[in-house]
Design a protein around this motif. Sequence first.
Motif, PDB file in Angstrom:
ATOM      1  N   GLU A 129       0.823  -1.206   0.000  1.00 19.07           N
ATOM      2  CA  GLU A 129       0.000   0.000   0.000  1.00 19.07           C
ATOM      3  C   GLU A 129       0.854   1.253   0.000  1.00 19.07           C
ATOM      4  OE1 GLU A 129      -2.830  -0.149   3.129  1.00 19.07           O
ATOM      5  OE2 GLU A 129      -3.652  -2.077   2.528  1.00 19.07           O
ATOM      6  N   ALA A 130       1.959   1.223   0.749  1.00 20.45           N
ATOM      7  CA  ALA A 130       2.856   2.388   0.780  1.00 20.45           C
ATOM      8  C   ALA A 130       3.427   2.653  -0.605  1.00 20.45           C
ATOM      9  CB  ALA A 130       3.984   2.146   1.785  1.00 20.45           C
ATOM     10  N   ARG A 131       3.720   1.586  -1.332  1.00 16.28           N
ATOM     11  CA  ARG A 131       4.277   1.746  -2.674  1.00 16.28           C
ATOM     12  C   ARG A 131       3.263   2.405  -3.590  1.00 16.28           C
ATOM     13  NH1 ARG A 131       5.831  -3.668  -2.064  1.00 16.28           N
ATOM     14  NH2 ARG A 131       4.314  -4.308  -3.637  1.00 16.28           N
ATOM     15  N   PRO A 180      16.542  -4.042  -2.406  1.00 17.82           N
ATOM     16  CA  PRO A 180      15.536  -5.073  -2.115  1.00 17.82           C
ATOM     17  C   PRO A 180      15.079  -5.020  -0.663  1.00 17.82           C
ATOM     18  CG  PRO A 180      17.728  -6.060  -2.358  1.00 17.82           C
ATOM     19  CD  PRO A 180      17.850  -4.625  -2.760  1.00 17.82           C
ATOM     20  N   ILE A 181      13.886  -5.501  -0.415  1.00 14.81           N
ATOM     21  CA  ILE A 181      13.299  -5.550   0.925  1.00 14.81           C
ATOM     22  C   ILE A 181      13.304  -7.011   1.389  1.00 14.81           C
ATOM     23  CG2 ILE A 181      11.174  -5.208   2.253  1.00 14.81           C
ATOM     24  CD1 ILE A 181      10.499  -2.928   0.311  1.00 14.81           C
ATOM     25  N   GLY A 182      13.685  -7.222   2.649  1.00 13.39           N
ATOM     26  CA  GLY A 182      13.720  -8.576   3.175  1.00 13.39           C
ATOM     27  C   GLY A 182      13.300  -8.631   4.618  1.00 13.39           C
ATOM     28  N   HIS A 183      13.510  -9.773   5.240  1.00 15.57           N
ATOM     29  CA  HIS A 183      13.173  -9.912   6.654  1.00 15.57           C
ATOM     30  C   HIS A 183      14.228 -10.753   7.360  1.00 15.57           C
ATOM     31  CE1 HIS A 183      11.348 -13.628   4.992  1.00 15.57           C
ATOM     32  NE2 HIS A 183      11.631 -14.156   6.178  1.00 15.57           N
ATOM     33  N   SER A 200      11.060  -8.960  -1.652  1.00 12.62           N
ATOM     34  CA  SER A 200      10.607  -8.290  -2.878  1.00 12.62           C
ATOM     35  C   SER A 200      11.630  -7.259  -3.295  1.00 12.62           C
ATOM     36  CB  SER A 200       9.245  -7.606  -2.648  1.00 12.62           C
ATOM     37  OG  SER A 200       9.361  -6.566  -1.682  1.00 12.62           O
ATOM     38  N   TRP A 201      11.561  -6.910  -4.578  1.00 12.95           N
ATOM     39  CA  TRP A 201      12.344  -5.781  -5.068  1.00 12.95           C
ATOM     40  C   TRP A 201      11.524  -5.144  -6.173  1.00 12.95           C
ATOM     41  CZ3 TRP A 201      18.264  -5.843  -6.550  1.00 12.95           C
ATOM     42  CH2 TRP A 201      18.727  -4.518  -6.581  1.00 12.95           C
ATOM     43  N   ASN A 202      10.809  -4.112  -5.811  1.00 18.11           N
ATOM     44  CA  ASN A 202       9.886  -3.468  -6.727  1.00 18.11           C
ATOM     45  C   ASN A 202      10.523  -2.250  -7.381  1.00 18.11           C
ATOM     46  OD1 ASN A 202       7.367  -5.102  -6.202  1.00 18.11           O
ATOM     47  ND2 ASN A 202       7.901  -4.454  -4.125  1.00 18.11           N
ATOM     48  N   GLY A 237       4.333   6.196  -5.435  1.00 16.09           N
ATOM     49  CA  GLY A 237       4.293   6.499  -6.852  1.00 16.09           C
ATOM     50  C   GLY A 237       5.628   6.702  -7.516  1.00 16.09           C
ATOM     51  N   ASP A 238       6.746   6.849  -6.782  1.00 19.03           N
ATOM     52  CA  ASP A 238       8.051   7.051  -7.399  1.00 19.03           C
ATOM     53  C   ASP A 238       8.580   5.725  -7.932  1.00 19.03           C
ATOM     54  OD1 ASP A 238       8.074   9.711  -6.776  1.00 19.03           O
ATOM     55  OD2 ASP A 238       8.964   9.361  -4.805  1.00 19.03           O
ATOM     56  N   LEU A 239       9.135   5.729  -9.125  1.00 23.56           N
ATOM     57  CA  LEU A 239       9.640   4.511  -9.759  1.00 23.56           C
ATOM     58  C   LEU A 239      11.105   4.713 -10.124  1.00 23.56           C
ATOM     59  CD1 LEU A 239       6.587   3.762 -12.090  1.00 23.56           C
ATOM     60  CD2 LEU A 239       7.088   2.765  -9.857  1.00 23.56           C
TER      61      LEU A 239
END
Length: 1006
Positions: A240-242, A451-454, A443-445, A246-248
């Motif tokens: 949702e934050a993405r 990239p985002i991880g945990h 993910s890596w959008n 809106g920035d790409l």
Amino acid sequence: MKSLKRGLAADANAANIASKVYIRSTRSGRVQKIVREQYLRTDIPCSSQLCSACAATAVSDASGLVPKFILSKRPVGTKAFPNGHYLMPDTNVLLSGMDLFEDTAHFHDVIVLQTVLEELKNRSLPLYNRLMALTRSEEKRFYLFFNEFRSETAVRRTEGETINDRNDRAVRMAASWYTSHLAKVTKKPPTIVMLTNDQDNRRKTKKEALVALSLREYVEGLDDADRLLDMVSQSADSQEARLAQGDLFYPEYYSMSRMATGIKAGTLHQGVFNVSPYNYLEGTVKVPAFDKPLLILGRESSNRSISGDVVVVEVLPKEQWKAPSTQILDEEALNQNDNPEDEEQEESVVTENERRALQEEVRRAHTASAESRAQPTCRVVGVMKRNWRQLVGTIDAASGTASGTRQTTVFLVPMDKRIPKIRIRTRQVDDLVGKRIVAAIDSWNRDTRYPIGHYIRSLGELETKEAETEALLLEYDVQYRPFPKAVLDCLPAEGHDWKVPADQGHPGWKGRQDLRHLLVCSIDPPGCQDIDDALHARKLPNGNFEVGVHIADVSHFVKPNNAMDAEASSRGTTVYLVDKRIDMLPMLLGTDLCSLKPYVERYAFSTLWELTPDAEIVSSSFTKSVILSKEGFSYEQAQKRIDDPSATDELTQGMRALLSLSQKLRQKRMDAGALNLSSPEVRIEADSESSDSLADVKTKAHLATNSLVEEFMLLANITVAKKIQTVFPQTALLRRHATPPASNFTDLGEQLKRMRGFELDVSSSKALADSLDKCIDPQHPFFNTLIRIMATRCMTSAEYFCSGSHAEPEYRHYGLASEIYTHFTSPIRRYADLLAHRQLAYAIGYTGEGSDIVDEGLRNKGKLERVCQNLNFRHRNAQMAGRASIEYYVGQALKARAEKTPDAAINVDGYVMRVFENGIVVFVPQFGIEGLVRLEDFEMRSEEDSRRESKFDADNYSLTVFEKGREEVSVTVELFQQLKVRVSSEEKGGAREKGKRRVRIIVLST
């Protein structure tokens, strides 16, 4: 699972028959519609121990027994679910949260639907294998429910319904059935909790009066939620934050159909993305259409791919082609001030430091001298398969600080420098700084620079042997957990008391030849316990020699398709580290019952030849056997025995015959074009007073007895390969070494010609071998070895393959100059050899004990190809893990030496392997390591903190280092040059690198 499906489908009492339609694309791009009938029934159990109804109607297995019910009678209760609960996850929850499901304290009583399992297998085979392991765990209680075969839970796809929506509906249908079914059989049924991160699916579930939670919502209700929440994937949370942001930063990927069309037309290409170990902004992709890899320069062109991803690339116009990088670029150093919380404030994917570096690269590429070296350059337009695995790294302490129990975003810096930093959120920053931790990418959008991880778990403090060893095992995906009970149950009941039967009438002797009278011995590295091979030689009355290679008969103990066989197939190989061994087989077999130890009778598989005194093969044969090794030697002990003129006994005479014959065999191989390549080999000696400390690092000595063993093992492998290929023309398990493209040697050939005047002829393996022999520098004896090490890196990798997968001319092993080859001689430590044993036993018509167990895999080409794929992966990773272990212990040995004698400098010879404009790569033979030497690592007669500058001569592979403004105080180095260097282990500077060490090489003189 397949066998159960067949059993269900074949039952004559099936209640209903339903048709299931599959749509698939063929390789030619055409779409096929496949209709399959499936049998629906009402006797597939729920497997809850609360349910007596299912226990009365459940299907029995082949032995007539009803399988044990898995789901607990008293499942865990919480405030929300006082009667306990069973979990039912959907596919996406398992894809993103498998680490949580493997947690030992939580996630018990889980219903795994057939629908979910099949979808998971299609999307991620490694996660599928991990889930199947959980279904075999008695403690976790994971039940595989065949919902597609139960009449009340089977779901047909409706017209216009997507496959994803149909699968979601199948999960809801199963949850509804379980809820109503358990309500009928018990007064206080446990709650069926469906886990899904899909908001729309949760809404529909609740509308049907069922319980549905996101994975995060469920974890928040557990006792130690603070720890577990760090392990929840952030990809769903950030969606949702993405959308709001809106920035790409990155280009959009092409659609799958566009990529498939482009690959077929030749306008797009598919290959594996590899990042340079020296420049994290440069990568390459090897594609079938071109001999040389395509270059990828910059973050935008690599477009969210990480090293190891299977990517689709588009070649850029020729005017955009560039030369390969001549700079060393380290992400840790270049972007050390990045703030993980300020993602949304970034305006570009490239940092200011990166922008300057890239501009400098472009400027150099457009100069006249670099123009001729410009190479085809490409950009990533899609990712076909992600290499997202569990990663080991450290928290960047400067990227975030703890704030109570709130989650803080920090950077994880992976051990593998080819992997970018990963943004993770954690409540445990203070506890995790200074530790080795495991994390995963979620993910890596397009709108996130990194990239985002945990976070998954901590391995322990940096620099501790336990943490560092486990880190490298995880990094190279080595399966190091203890053998499960099912595997150990396959071992002989007698344990260490097992013996070869004394009575030759025993079934264990059937089909075996008694070779106990032969003077057999083994020759191995010092301290070897898993002895795979032994040899003998004796002179025949006609003047020829009988030579035997006797290999441990592991296939007698490891039967096809049992738990031990599956485990060995999965592990693939034994992994050797400096201080431990990760066995492919349980120790009882590897170091005792199979090991060809001296003075003990053992089962073996023997290859026997009659050889002339000139090592010409007169005949060869194979037999299962029983041997009694008369002695076990180390290489050095065997060499001393052979060289001792007073030793005239028959065993020694046999060893001398083996040595003489091996030298002639080796010469024949060399004459045929076999390559004498080289790789850095060192051994680390432990301090006898303490098992935790190291005394020294020494280069391995190569004795004639090393070659003695090697030659006969090669001969056995070649002889066996020929035999099994005649019987299994489509499925013989072989090993090939493809001829490397001549372009692989272009750079090394140019370097040798310019720097030393040598010509490198790569027209054939024989020509290459001859030209390598001529690369000699009388002033520097190590020069030839250095060139052989560099030539080895220009080769393609040897690989296991199934004979039907290639034409016979492609079977050739380039390095050995052999037309056919396999691995047969090390079945204790390599699964490929075990399969070769089974194929050879079948090929010679062995009819002994266990030969009636026919392994369908011997002729199943698809299965063998999958096995080969895993073996190649495991073999490469085992090699890399072994090298990483040596590098770690070299650093520890240097650290220990410095602590004992702080002022003692370790000054040794080093050799320049590569030259960049801001540093060089130096190989240090004494320690078997290579390392980067940056400008500040050149020792000069000046203040230590003075700024260094350099002049780089790309055409002459040289670098001149000087102080800013003082070019008269300079040091010049060039490719292949011998240097005096100082090697040390030191802690990196700065809070960000607290607790991390590196082996530092300082150039002292040229």
